[in-house]
Design a protein around this motif. Structure first.
Motif, PDB file in Angstrom:
ATOM      1  N   GLY A  51       1.396  39.016  47.497  1.00  0.00           N
ATOM      2  CA  GLY A  51       0.673  38.194  46.527  1.00  0.00           C
ATOM      3  C   GLY A  51      -0.057  38.976  45.457  1.00  0.00           C
ATOM      4  O   GLY A  51      -0.772  38.389  44.655  1.00  0.00           O
ATOM      5  N   CYS A  52       0.124  40.299  45.390  1.00  0.00           N
ATOM      6  CA  CYS A  52      -0.625  41.076  44.410  1.00  0.00           C
ATOM      7  C   CYS A  52       0.087  41.124  43.059  1.00  0.00           C
ATOM      8  O   CYS A  52      -0.445  41.659  42.099  1.00  0.00           O
ATOM      9  N   GLY A  53       1.289  40.560  42.972  1.00  0.00           N
ATOM     10  CA  GLY A  53       1.959  40.497  41.675  1.00  0.00           C
ATOM     11  C   GLY A  53       3.118  41.466  41.515  1.00  0.00           C
ATOM     12  O   GLY A  53       3.578  41.704  40.397  1.00  0.00           O
ATOM     13  N   LYS A  54       3.630  41.991  42.594  1.00  0.00           N
ATOM     14  CA  LYS A  54       4.739  42.952  42.499  1.00  0.00           C
ATOM     15  C   LYS A  54       6.007  42.266  41.978  1.00  0.00           C
ATOM     16  O   LYS A  54       6.637  42.733  41.025  1.00  0.00           O
ATOM     17  N   SER A  55       6.369  41.144  42.609  1.00  0.00           N
ATOM     18  CA  SER A  55       7.587  40.460  42.182  1.00  0.00           C
ATOM     19  C   SER A  55       7.440  39.975  40.753  1.00  0.00           C
ATOM     20  O   SER A  55       8.400  40.024  39.971  1.00  0.00           O
ATOM     21  N   THR A  56       6.250  39.493  40.407  1.00  0.00           N
ATOM     22  CA  THR A  56       6.015  39.021  39.040  1.00  0.00           C
ATOM     23  C   THR A  56       6.299  40.129  38.038  1.00  0.00           C
ATOM     24  O   THR A  56       6.971  39.918  37.022  1.00  0.00           O
ATOM     25  N   THR A  57       5.830  41.332  38.342  1.00  0.00           N
ATOM     26  CA  THR A  57       6.083  42.473  37.463  1.00  0.00           C
ATOM     27  C   THR A  57       7.580  42.755  37.371  1.00  0.00           C
ATOM     28  O   THR A  57       8.133  42.933  36.282  1.00  0.00           O
ATOM     29  N   LEU A  58       8.234  42.738  38.521  1.00  0.00           N
ATOM     30  CA  LEU A  58       9.667  43.019  38.558  1.00  0.00           C
ATOM     31  C   LEU A  58      10.455  41.984  37.758  1.00  0.00           C
ATOM     32  O   LEU A  58      11.356  42.330  36.993  1.00  0.00           O
ATOM     33  N   PHE A  59      10.082  40.704  37.941  1.00  0.00           N
ATOM     34  CA  PHE A  59      10.790  39.635  37.243  1.00  0.00           C
ATOM     35  C   PHE A  59      10.566  39.723  35.740  1.00  0.00           C
ATOM     36  O   PHE A  59      11.422  39.306  34.959  1.00  0.00           O
ATOM     37  N   ALA A  60       9.400  40.251  35.339  1.00  0.00           N
ATOM     38  CA  ALA A  60       9.173  40.425  33.908  1.00  0.00           C
ATOM     39  C   ALA A  60      10.056  41.553  33.380  1.00  0.00           C
ATOM     40  O   ALA A  60      10.599  41.473  32.288  1.00  0.00           O
ATOM     41  N   ILE A  61      10.216  42.603  34.190  1.00  0.00           N
ATOM     42  CA  ILE A  61      11.039  43.735  33.734  1.00  0.00           C
ATOM     43  C   ILE A  61      12.506  43.317  33.595  1.00  0.00           C
ATOM     44  O   ILE A  61      13.185  43.712  32.664  1.00  0.00           O
ATOM     45  N   CYS A  62      12.987  42.455  34.487  1.00  0.00           N
ATOM     46  CA  CYS A  62      14.391  42.068  34.375  1.00  0.00           C
ATOM     47  C   CYS A  62      14.592  40.843  33.487  1.00  0.00           C
ATOM     48  O   CYS A  62      15.741  40.448  33.241  1.00  0.00           O
ATOM     49  N   GLY A  63      13.501  40.258  33.008  1.00  0.00           N
ATOM     50  CA  GLY A  63      13.656  39.208  32.008  1.00  0.00           C
ATOM     51  C   GLY A  63      13.679  37.799  32.544  1.00  0.00           C
ATOM     52  O   GLY A  63      13.926  36.855  31.802  1.00  0.00           O
ATOM     53  N   ILE A  64      13.436  37.635  33.832  1.00  0.00           N
ATOM     54  CA  ILE A  64      13.387  36.276  34.373  1.00  0.00           C
ATOM     55  C   ILE A  64      12.086  35.605  33.942  1.00  0.00           C
ATOM     56  O   ILE A  64      12.061  34.436  33.596  1.00  0.00           O
ATOM     57  N   HIS A  65      10.976  36.364  33.951  1.00  0.00           N
ATOM     58  CA  HIS A  65       9.712  35.853  33.429  1.00  0.00           C
ATOM     59  C   HIS A  65       9.443  36.466  32.060  1.00  0.00           C
ATOM     60  O   HIS A  65       9.644  37.664  31.869  1.00  0.00           O
ATOM     61  N   ARG A  66       8.966  35.666  31.121  1.00  0.00           N
ATOM     62  CA  ARG A  66       8.480  36.197  29.847  1.00  0.00           C
ATOM     63  C   ARG A  66       7.064  36.705  30.031  1.00  0.00           C
ATOM     64  O   ARG A  66       6.245  35.989  30.594  1.00  0.00           O
ATOM     65  N   PRO A  67       6.741  37.905  29.547  1.00  0.00           N
ATOM     66  CA  PRO A  67       5.351  38.362  29.620  1.00  0.00           C
ATOM     67  C   PRO A  67       4.469  37.445  28.779  1.00  0.00           C
ATOM     68  O   PRO A  67       4.922  36.931  27.755  1.00  0.00           O
ATOM     69  N   THR A  68       3.223  37.231  29.251  1.00  0.00           N
ATOM     70  CA  THR A  68       2.285  36.450  28.452  1.00  0.00           C
ATOM     71  C   THR A  68       1.848  37.267  27.238  1.00  0.00           C
ATOM     72  O   THR A  68       1.711  36.743  26.143  1.00  0.00           O
ATOM     73  N   SER A  69       1.627  38.561  27.451  1.00  0.00           N
ATOM     74  CA  SER A  69       1.394  39.461  26.326  1.00  0.00           C
ATOM     75  C   SER A  69       1.801  40.866  26.745  1.00  0.00           C
ATOM     76  O   SER A  69       2.094  41.116  27.912  1.00  0.00           O
ATOM     77  N   GLY A  70       1.799  41.784  25.785  1.00  0.00           N
ATOM     78  CA  GLY A  70       2.209  43.152  26.095  1.00  0.00           C
ATOM     79  C   GLY A  70       3.679  43.369  25.792  1.00  0.00           C
ATOM     80  O   GLY A  70       4.381  42.456  25.378  1.00  0.00           O
ATOM     81  N   ARG A  71       4.112  44.630  25.970  1.00  0.00           N
ATOM     82  CA  ARG A  71       5.488  44.976  25.624  1.00  0.00           C
ATOM     83  C   ARG A  71       6.190  45.623  26.815  1.00  0.00           C
ATOM     84  O   ARG A  71       5.551  46.244  27.668  1.00  0.00           O
ATOM     85  N   ILE A  72       7.500  45.475  26.861  1.00  0.00           N
ATOM     86  CA  ILE A  72       8.317  46.160  27.861  1.00  0.00           C
ATOM     87  C   ILE A  72       9.382  46.938  27.107  1.00  0.00           C
ATOM     88  O   ILE A  72      10.081  46.382  26.258  1.00  0.00           O
ATOM     89  N   LEU A  73       9.465  48.241  27.386  1.00  0.00           N
ATOM     90  CA  LEU A  73      10.454  49.060  26.689  1.00  0.00           C
ATOM     91  C   LEU A  73      11.408  49.706  27.680  1.00  0.00           C
ATOM     92  O   LEU A  73      10.991  50.204  28.731  1.00  0.00           O
ATOM     93  N   PHE A  74      12.693  49.665  27.350  1.00  0.00           N
ATOM     94  CA  PHE A  74      13.690  50.447  28.074  1.00  0.00           C
ATOM     95  C   PHE A  74      14.069  51.590  27.143  1.00  0.00           C
ATOM     96  O   PHE A  74      14.633  51.343  26.077  1.00  0.00           O
ATOM     97  N   GLY A  75      13.783  52.816  27.520  1.00  0.00           N
ATOM     98  CA  GLY A  75      13.973  53.908  26.572  1.00  0.00           C
ATOM     99  C   GLY A  75      13.065  53.643  25.395  1.00  0.00           C
ATOM    100  O   GLY A  75      11.877  53.374  25.561  1.00  0.00           O
ATOM    101  N   ASP A  76      13.661  53.618  24.197  1.00  0.00           N
ATOM    102  CA  ASP A  76      12.859  53.297  23.031  1.00  0.00           C
ATOM    103  C   ASP A  76      13.076  51.865  22.574  1.00  0.00           C
ATOM    104  O   ASP A  76      12.524  51.432  21.577  1.00  0.00           O
ATOM    105  N   ARG A  77      13.897  51.160  23.335  1.00  0.00           N
ATOM    106  CA  ARG A  77      14.258  49.800  22.927  1.00  0.00           C
ATOM    107  C   ARG A  77      13.235  48.809  23.475  1.00  0.00           C
ATOM    108  O   ARG A  77      12.973  48.775  24.677  1.00  0.00           O
ATOM    109  N   ASP A  78      12.671  47.979  22.595  1.00  0.00           N
ATOM    110  CA  ASP A  78      11.733  46.944  23.019  1.00  0.00           C
ATOM    111  C   ASP A  78      12.542  45.751  23.519  1.00  0.00           C
ATOM    112  O   ASP A  78      13.262  45.112  22.756  1.00  0.00           O
TER     113      ASP A  78
END
Ligand SMILES: Nc1ncnc2c1ncn2[C@@H]1O[C@H](COP(=O)(O)OP(=O)(O)O)[C@@H](O)[C@H]1O
Ligand SMILES: [Mg+2]
Lengths: 350, 433
Positions: free
Chosen positions: A38-65
């Motif tokens: 319940g600490c938010g691990k899956s939420t973070t993972l799902f944001a990285i793979c694009g299942i969840h949209r971040p509420t704010s902030g950026r995610i970069l793969f390499g230099d690609r946003d």
């Protein structure tokens, strides 16, 4: 490929799950996201793979946003906790699915699926359906499916949680082997510190949506930043004693005093927590502590003891097997004061 | 072991009796009725022997001469007639001479009989000849006999010497009760009307099923799946309305829409079109609305079944497929549809049967019209057996039509099971570890 989370936040409605998280995973690195349920691990993972949209902030793969990109365009491989295999498809079809949706020719898909299946040792199961597989085999299918499209990033959400102990051990080294062989950047989500310590290059330990510390496993074990980190790592776990500083000594209970060099600079009267790992209490050490054995357990090579001190606080000890101590016996064992960890009242390490 | 089995039988007995009584019996009775020619005319109990013009006509096809003879008058000099003549108080010699000289003679026509009467010694006047001959007129036409025996006896007295074959034919032609026959099925097989109704039914069922009960239902289920939860439930509720509205009111609303002074006519009037009854104006319009009326009701069930089946697919499968790169269309094609095989089979099967069997919406809207353009099989069976314009309800033929419907339903179900490979749906997976 490097993964970068920049002030990533995620809320569901009014519930803030992650707030302004910064995280960098180096190219080819395997990082563990470790934390209680319940600490938010899956939420973070799902944001990285694009299942969840971040509420704010950026995610970069390499230099690609990739913050605004849908999952389909991120080229990530994900192994879900439940594996999420498609029950109506055969193993080969499951593994080949990422290629099928790219409209690759059927013969090529089959060939690539067979290759990747061989890599995870399930090439003899290609025509079965998921329902005809054991848990470990399903796990391998999920891995193969995540790897077949040669993703930039491999994300694993509690991949071993549903396996029995023996399989877990086997898959632990298996996943690490694959990660090293493919050189892929990977994030492993887990609540099991043993998994995190044994499989990953670095561990990011999370608590209530925040990363508390990021270090290599041994650094984190030996040099935890907070009591929470110290308590989360290690099996059997660390024992905590509550007390206060008094003239360079740690005083607890009814005037049990432990002389600790680390306390020299601490003002008298400060409320402290002392963390003692089980391997630092027993046959060798510089401070003698008296108590009574309240619990004894043998683990084959080692014995585990709980020693109750006069003030009723408990120290754990792990020692090579010995037969001269039984439950109820009074003991006077040594504590390695140099290895003891001192925490302030708010949990910060001193 | 034995007692528990007995107990089981006892426990199941009420249900078994119910099934027998209310499910099996109607089918068996339908089968029984379908093998008779029961109608309003025959009644459902036994009948009598009645020499009607219709009976004569029936006989004419096989035995034209006999039929003509039976239909024609007969003049028989019998004791009964002579006694009546005596009662007329004419010259007593007339009756006496007839009794003495001519008793038992049969004449095939009035002319022959009157020639004999005219030749009597007492010489009756022309008017008297006519009165006397009337007394001996013994035609069997329009008489009713309770038994076959009485019919044949009467014919024998009239001078018909019938062979067994002729007796059979006459009895059969004059019998008014129902008889066992397979004629109903011959009628169904040969009549071009029935063929037209059959084609109507196939068209109606196929189009409604394909475009609405399965197709549109699937479309609704898929689109609502990708909607936000709240919007989706409003959408589903709207599509449930036709199902939960009482059918009479629901059809009435369609009538308001399509009548010549209804909404459509008013609307089209704005563009200068004359008002017309869009429902019954022509066959195409009638079909269009009949299919819409039924389709909107039918789509809701499929929508619910498909929606809940889609909901039953674990969410991670959708997540996984997205990560695997599947577009929505590919998700539908590769993830959702294959897992909806069983619900689609179920809905197709169920709705085929209910479309085949139910006709209330058509009855309430077009009554099978215009003409018999939207007459479907079940409605035709209803019209034949229970409600028709001529007033002769043909129970037997209606039952035969219903039985054909049952058989078609069973055959279609079996075909569906094959097409959807039901065996693979229920076969157990081999689990080995
Ligand atoms: N879709 C969601 N809607 C609302 N709350 C959610 C949703 N997903 C997760 N949460 C909440 O976010 C928190 C973190 O969840 P999660 O990331 O799944 O934890 P874990 O670390 O166990 O993987 C939990 O308190 C959970 O209740
Ligand atoms: Mg989780």
């Amino acid at each position: 490929m490097r993964i970068l989370l920049d002030k990533f936040s995620k809320s569901f409605g009014s519930t803030k799950v992650i707030e302004e998280m910064d995280l960098e995973v180096g190219s080819g690195e395997m990082l563990a996201l470790l934390g209680p349920s319940g600490c938010g691990k899956s939420t973070t993972l799902f944001a990285i793979c694009g299942i969840h949209r971040p509420t704010s902030g950026r995610i970069l793969f390499g230099d690609r946003d990739v913050t605004g990109l849908p999952s389909q365009e991120r080229n990530v491989g994900v192994v879900f906790q439940s594996y999420a295999l498609y029950p109506h498809m055969t193993v080969a079809e499951n593994i080949g699915f990422p290629l099928t949706v790219r409209r690759m020719a059927a013969a090529n898909i089959r060939k690539e699926a067979a290759e990747i299946a061989a890599l995870v040792h399930i090439d003899n199961l290609l025509d079965r359906r998921p329902a005809q597989l054991s848990g470990g085999q399903q796990q391998r299918v999920a891995l193969a499916r995540a790897l077949i499209r040669r993703p930039d990033v491999l994300l694993l959400d509690e991949p071993l949680a549903n396996l029995d102990a023996k399989l877990r051990l086997e898959m632990r080294s298996e996943i690490r082997r694959l990660q090293k062989e493919t050189g892929i950047t990977a994030i492993l989500v887990t609540h099991d510190q043993v998994e995190a310590m044994s499989m990953c290059d670095r561990i990011a330990i999370m608590k209530a949506g925040e990363i508390v510390q990021i270090s290599t496993p041994s650094e984190m074990y030996n040099d935890p930043r907070t009591a929470f980190v110290a308590g989360f790592l290690g099996n059997p776990p660390i024992s905590f004693l509550k007390g206060m500083a008094e003239g360079g000594a740690f005083v607890f209970g009814n005037s049990i005093r432990l002389m600790l060099p680390a306390l020299a600079a601490i003002p008298d009267g400060a409320v402290l927590t002392l963390g003692v790992r089980p391997e630092h209490f027993g046959t060798s050490g510089d401070v003698q502590v008296e108590g009574k054995v309240a619990f004894a357990e043998t683990q084959g090579r080692e014995n585990l003891y709980d020693v109750v001190l006069p003030d009723r606080s408990v120290l754990r000890s792990i020692q090579p097997v010995r037969n001269d101590v039984a439950v109820g016996d009074p003991v006077c064992w040594s504590l390695d004061s140099k290895a003891a960890l001192v925490f302030a009242e708010d949990g910060r390490r001193l | 072991m034995r007692t528990s089995r007995t107990l089981g039988l006892i426990m199941i007995a009420p249900a078994a009796i119910m099934i027998l009584l209310f499910f099996l019996m109607p089918v068996v009775l339908t089968a029984v009725f379908s093998l008779t020619n029961m109608s309003t005319a025959t009644g459902i109990s036994g009948g009598a022997y009645q020499v009607t013009q219709a009976a004569v006509n029936r006989l004419t096809t096989d035995m034209p001469e006999l039929a003509a003879a039976i239909a024609g008058p007969r003049f028989v000099i019998d004791e009964e007639g002579v006694a009546a003549l005596e009662a007329l108080k004419l010259k007593p010699g007339l009756a006496a001479e007839l009794r003495a000289e001519h008793l038992g003679e049969v004449f095939a026509s009035r002319r022959e009989a009157e020639r004999v009467i005219k030749a009597l010694k007492d010489r009756p006047s022309t008017r008297e000849v006519k009165r006397i001959s009337d007394l001996f007129n013994r035609s069997v036409l329009n008489t009713r006999f309770e038994t076959r025996q009485a019919l044949l006896e009467s014919l024998r007295k009239l001078g018909f010497n019938l062979g067994p074959e002729e007796q059979e034919a006459v009895a059969k032609a004059t019998y008014t009760g129902w008889v066992w026959t397979a004629d109903n099925f011959r009628t169904i097989g040969n009549s071009p009307d029935m063929a037209q109704i059959f084609l109507n039914t196939a068209f109606y069922v196929a189009v409604t099923l394909l475009f609405f009960n399965v197709g549109y239902a699937l479309f609704l289920a898929l689109t609502t799946h990708y909607m936000a939860a709240a919007t989706a439930s409003i959408f589903r509720a709207v599509w449930l309305l036709p199902r939960i509205t009482p059918v009479v009111i629901y059809v009435l609303m369609w009538k308001w829409l399509t009548w010549d002074n209804g909404f459509l006519s008013l609307f089209m009037g704005q563009f200068g079109y004359p008002p017309r009854n869009y429902l019954l104006d022509n066959a195409q319009g009638a079909w269009f609305f009949v299919i819409l009326i039924n389709g909107f009701i039918g789509a809701s069930m499929g929508m619910l079944v498909f929606s809940s089946a889609i909901k039953a697919i674990p969410e991670t499968q959708f997540h996984a497929s997205e990560v695997d790169g599947a577009s929505r269309w590919q998700q539908i094609r590769y993830i959702i549809l294959p897992q909806l095989r069983w619900p689609i089979l179920f809905v197709t099967c169920y709705q085929t049967l209910s479309l085949l069997a139910s006709f209330n919406e058509i009855l309430l809207s077009t009554r099978g019209g215009p003409g018999r353009a939207t007459e479907v099989w079940s409605l035709a069976a209803y019209h034949t057996a229970l409600q028709n314009y001529t007033g002769n309800l043909e129970y037997g033929l209606g039952a035969a039509m219903a039985l054909v419907l049952v058989v078609i339903g069973v055959i279609l179900s079996l075909i569906y099971l094959r097409v959807f490979r039901y065996d693979t749906l229920i076969s157990k997976p081999l689990i080995e570890d």
